[in-house]
Design a protein around this motif. Structure first.
Motif, PDB file in Angstrom:
ATOM      1  N   GLU A  30      78.120  45.693 -13.330  1.00  0.00           N
ATOM      2  CA  GLU A  30      77.346  44.981 -12.314  1.00  0.00           C
ATOM      3  C   GLU A  30      78.012  43.682 -11.882  1.00  0.00           C
ATOM      4  OE1 GLU A  30      73.592  44.549 -14.186  1.00  0.00           O
ATOM      5  OE2 GLU A  30      73.019  46.663 -13.943  1.00  0.00           O
ATOM      6  N   ILE A  31      79.025  43.241 -12.620  1.00  0.00           N
ATOM      7  CA  ILE A  31      79.729  42.004 -12.266  1.00  0.00           C
ATOM      8  C   ILE A  31      80.867  42.347 -11.304  1.00  0.00           C
ATOM      9  CG2 ILE A  31      81.035  40.033 -13.119  1.00  0.00           C
ATOM     10  CD1 ILE A  31      79.562  40.259 -15.743  1.00  0.00           C
ATOM     11  N   VAL A  32      80.566  42.308 -10.039  1.00  0.00           N
ATOM     12  CA  VAL A  32      81.539  42.596  -8.980  1.00  0.00           C
ATOM     13  C   VAL A  32      81.652  41.356  -8.105  1.00  0.00           C
ATOM     14  CG1 VAL A  32      82.162  44.074  -7.054  1.00  0.00           C
ATOM     15  CG2 VAL A  32      80.919  45.032  -9.011  1.00  0.00           C
ATOM     16  N   LEU A  33      82.839  40.796  -8.029  1.00  0.00           N
ATOM     17  CA  LEU A  33      83.077  39.570  -7.271  1.00  0.00           C
ATOM     18  C   LEU A  33      83.807  39.863  -5.964  1.00  0.00           C
ATOM     19  CD1 LEU A  33      84.150  37.383 -10.301  1.00  0.00           C
ATOM     20  CD2 LEU A  33      82.110  37.011  -8.893  1.00  0.00           C
ATOM     21  N   PRO A  34      83.623  39.025  -4.945  1.00  0.00           N
ATOM     22  CA  PRO A  34      84.262  39.258  -3.638  1.00  0.00           C
ATOM     23  C   PRO A  34      85.769  39.448  -3.691  1.00  0.00           C
ATOM     24  CG  PRO A  34      82.568  37.586  -3.429  1.00  0.00           C
ATOM     25  CD  PRO A  34      82.692  37.882  -4.904  1.00  0.00           C
ATOM     26  N   PHE A  35      86.449  38.708  -4.554  1.00  0.00           N
ATOM     27  CA  PHE A  35      87.908  38.818  -4.630  1.00  0.00           C
ATOM     28  C   PHE A  35      88.356  40.199  -5.118  1.00  0.00           C
ATOM     29  CE2 PHE A  35      89.101  34.018  -5.221  1.00  0.00           C
ATOM     30  CZ  PHE A  35      88.515  33.738  -3.993  1.00  0.00           C
ATOM     31  N   ASP A  36      87.480  40.896  -5.820  1.00  0.00           N
ATOM     32  CA  ASP A  36      87.853  42.189  -6.398  1.00  0.00           C
ATOM     33  C   ASP A  36      88.308  43.182  -5.337  1.00  0.00           C
ATOM     34  OD1 ASP A  36      87.050  41.070  -8.764  1.00  0.00           O
ATOM     35  OD2 ASP A  36      85.181  42.219  -8.920  1.00  0.00           O
ATOM     36  N   LEU A 145     105.851  49.889  -3.441  1.00  0.00           N
ATOM     37  CA  LEU A 145     105.543  48.635  -2.757  1.00  0.00           C
ATOM     38  C   LEU A 145     106.297  48.485  -1.436  1.00  0.00           C
ATOM     39  CD1 LEU A 145     105.602  46.204  -5.831  1.00  0.00           C
ATOM     40  CD2 LEU A 145     103.602  47.166  -4.682  1.00  0.00           C
ATOM     41  N   ARG A 146     106.973  49.546  -1.016  1.00  0.00           N
ATOM     42  CA  ARG A 146     107.797  49.460   0.194  1.00  0.00           C
ATOM     43  C   ARG A 146     106.925  49.311   1.445  1.00  0.00           C
ATOM     44  NH1 ARG A 146     106.545  54.646  -0.355  1.00  0.00           N
ATOM     45  NH2 ARG A 146     106.677  56.096   1.428  1.00  0.00           N
ATOM     46  N   ASN A 147     107.569  48.897   2.526  1.00  0.00           N
ATOM     47  CA  ASN A 147     106.924  48.811   3.850  1.00  0.00           C
ATOM     48  C   ASN A 147     105.716  47.877   3.876  1.00  0.00           C
ATOM     49  OD1 ASN A 147     108.788  50.713   4.804  1.00  0.00           O
ATOM     50  ND2 ASN A 147     107.432  52.441   4.329  1.00  0.00           N
ATOM     51  N   GLY A 148     105.798  46.789   3.102  1.00  0.00           N
ATOM     52  CA  GLY A 148     104.713  45.806   3.144  1.00  0.00           C
ATOM     53  C   GLY A 148     103.623  46.026   2.122  1.00  0.00           C
ATOM     54  N   GLY A 149     103.884  46.870   1.117  1.00  0.00           N
ATOM     55  CA  GLY A 149     102.864  47.149   0.111  1.00  0.00           C
ATOM     56  C   GLY A 149     102.800  46.145  -1.013  1.00  0.00           C
ATOM     57  N   LYS A 150     103.676  45.142  -0.981  1.00  0.00           N
ATOM     58  CA  LYS A 150     103.674  44.126  -2.033  1.00  0.00           C
ATOM     59  C   LYS A 150     102.865  42.925  -1.579  1.00  0.00           C
ATOM     60  CE  LYS A 150     106.676  41.461  -5.110  1.00  0.00           C
ATOM     61  NZ  LYS A 150     108.071  41.160  -5.520  1.00  0.00           N
ATOM     62  N   ALA A 151     101.798  42.628  -2.287  1.00  0.00           N
ATOM     63  CA  ALA A 151     100.919  41.515  -1.932  1.00  0.00           C
ATOM     64  C   ALA A 151     101.294  40.259  -2.720  1.00  0.00           C
ATOM     65  CB  ALA A 151      99.468  41.879  -2.212  1.00  0.00           C
ATOM     66  N   ASP A 152     101.071  39.116  -2.111  1.00  0.00           N
ATOM     67  CA  ASP A 152     101.302  37.832  -2.776  1.00  0.00           C
ATOM     68  C   ASP A 152      99.949  37.326  -3.285  1.00  0.00           C
ATOM     69  OD1 ASP A 152     101.900  35.334  -3.647  1.00  0.00           O
ATOM     70  OD2 ASP A 152     102.722  34.591  -1.755  1.00  0.00           O
ATOM     71  N   TYR A 153      99.723  37.477  -4.582  1.00  0.00           N
ATOM     72  CA  TYR A 153      98.428  37.131  -5.156  1.00  0.00           C
ATOM     73  C   TYR A 153      98.363  35.707  -5.701  1.00  0.00           C
ATOM     74  CZ  TYR A 153      96.935  41.996  -4.856  1.00  0.00           C
ATOM     75  OH  TYR A 153      96.563  43.236  -4.391  1.00  0.00           O
ATOM     76  N   ASP A 154      99.383  34.905  -5.457  1.00  0.00           N
ATOM     77  CA  ASP A 154      99.409  33.553  -6.019  1.00  0.00           C
ATOM     78  C   ASP A 154      98.199  32.724  -5.586  1.00  0.00           C
ATOM     79  OD1 ASP A 154     101.716  34.146  -7.332  1.00  0.00           O
ATOM     80  OD2 ASP A 154     103.044  33.033  -5.990  1.00  0.00           O
ATOM     81  N   LEU A 155      97.896  32.739  -4.293  1.00  0.00           N
ATOM     82  CA  LEU A 155      96.778  31.946  -3.805  1.00  0.00           C
ATOM     83  C   LEU A 155      95.453  32.492  -4.321  1.00  0.00           C
ATOM     84  CD1 LEU A 155      95.606  29.669  -2.139  1.00  0.00           C
ATOM     85  CD2 LEU A 155      95.698  31.153  -0.104  1.00  0.00           C
ATOM     86  N   LEU A 156      95.322  33.808  -4.378  1.00  0.00           N
ATOM     87  CA  LEU A 156      94.091  34.399  -4.905  1.00  0.00           C
ATOM     88  C   LEU A 156      93.863  33.944  -6.345  1.00  0.00           C
ATOM     89  CD1 LEU A 156      92.659  37.935  -4.501  1.00  0.00           C
ATOM     90  CD2 LEU A 156      93.011  37.058  -6.804  1.00  0.00           C
ATOM     91  N   ARG A 157      94.909  33.987  -7.157  1.00  0.00           N
ATOM     92  CA  ARG A 157      94.767  33.575  -8.557  1.00  0.00           C
ATOM     93  C   ARG A 157      94.438  32.086  -8.657  1.00  0.00           C
ATOM     94  NH1 ARG A 157      99.528  37.016  -8.984  1.00  0.00           N
ATOM     95  NH2 ARG A 157      98.904  39.044  -9.855  1.00  0.00           N
ATOM     96  N   GLN A 158      95.057  31.293  -7.793  1.00  0.00           N
ATOM     97  CA  GLN A 158      94.779  29.860  -7.788  1.00  0.00           C
ATOM     98  C   GLN A 158      93.323  29.594  -7.418  1.00  0.00           C
ATOM     99  OE1 GLN A 158      97.392  27.456  -5.284  1.00  0.00           O
ATOM    100  NE2 GLN A 158      95.734  25.999  -4.914  1.00  0.00           N
ATOM    101  N   LEU A 159      92.867  30.239  -6.350  1.00  0.00           N
ATOM    102  CA  LEU A 159      91.483  30.060  -5.914  1.00  0.00           C
ATOM    103  C   LEU A 159      90.510  30.563  -6.969  1.00  0.00           C
ATOM    104  CD1 LEU A 159      91.814  31.201  -2.187  1.00  0.00           C
ATOM    105  CD2 LEU A 159      91.328  28.880  -2.987  1.00  0.00           C
TER     106      LEU A 159
END
Length: 276
Positions: A30-36, A145-159
């Motif tokens: 039941e613990i589902v957060l928006p960032f998920d 992760l080719r063709n743009g499949g690699k996401a930069d999660y640094d800001l998400l983790r920081q937030l």
């Protein structure tokens, strides 16, 4: 469950079973957060792993090695936030105390299958898979992760970290934390917040995957007091609201994460369909 001194489980329980986490409770799901939504779900992670395994299998086959297949669960619920607020499940507290263990955030069977597979491979085969320079695993990851499949999660983790801290400073959460602390004091434990109980250096002074009887007693009281104080519900509700605000404030960034995730998922499905 009867807990023996040293944190051992019931007599007669297999050793490997004692080290595995109990199945997640409904409270965890039941613990589902928006960032998920902007990260791979557990089901998508297993799909990605299956595609990675297929690419590794093909690569190793050319080198003369086998890569045993793993059966990944389908249509699974995601316990992503199981440990976000510490230990919140009584079955976990009674069996493991505060210690994390294989299978805590996913299938215990997958963990075991991976361990058995690695043990079955020769040193040369393992190097062919895990070599950081040109291993089959690295090549497979790059393909997915080719063709743009690699996401930069640094800001998400920081937030995420900043919001987690901010939520604990909100008046309603601080009130619930005081109630939790008072409840713990009634049972002989002196902690200001659950994070303090989890971080108690006594639990981590020795390298062991087993909880002591003292650790288990503390964890059980912790979970009991969470229920009495309503702390986890208040904290979750507060953090959820703060994350929703952050998504709106950083909409362009989160849109980019969603695009990368969709590409990553599509790449995995392509491999599994035989087209990749």
């Amino acid at each position: 469950m009867t807990v023996l001194a040293g944190g051992c489980a019931e007599q007669g329980e297999p050793q490997e079973a004692r080290l595995l986490a109990p199945p997640p409770t409904d409270e965890v799901y039941e613990i589902v957060l928006p960032f998920d939504a902007y990260e791979l779900s557990l089901e998508e992670t297993y799909q990605d792993s299956a595609a990675r395994d297929e690419l590794i299998r093909r690569c190793l086959e050319e080198k003369g090695y086998d890569w045993p297949a793993i059966e990944y669960p389908q249509d699974v619920q995601d316990p992503k936030n199981r440990r976000r607020y510490g230990v919140i499940e009584m079955p976990v507290a009674r069996k493991l105390g505060y210690h994390p263990t294989p299978g805590m955030l996913g299938s215990r069977e997958v963990v075991e299958q991976r361990e058995r597979r690695d043990k079955s491979l020769s040193a040369a085969a393992l190097d062919a898979v895990y070599n950081e320079k040109d291993g089959c695993g690295k090549k497979a990851s790059g393909y997915l992760l080719r063709n743009g499949g690699k996401a930069d999660y640094d800001l998400l983790r920081q937030l995420s970290a900043e919001i987690f801290k901010e939520a604990h400073g909100e008046p309603e959460v601080k009130k619930a934390s005081r109630a939790w602390s008072s409840c713990m004091a009634e049972q002989g434990f002196n902690y200001k917040a659950p994070t303090d109980a989890l971080a108690d250096e006594r639990w981590w002074s020795e390298e062991t995957d087993r909880a002591s009887s003292a650790e288990i007693s503390t964890a059980v009281a912790d979970v009991e007091c969470q229920g009495r104080s309503g702390l986890i519900n208040v904290l979750y509700r507060t953090e959820k609201q703060l994350q929703q605000q952050a998504v709106i404030e950083h909409q362009r960034y989160f849109d980019s994460l969603m695009r990368a995730k969709e590409i990553n998922v599509a790449n995995a499905r392509e491999v599994l369909s035989g087209a990749g």
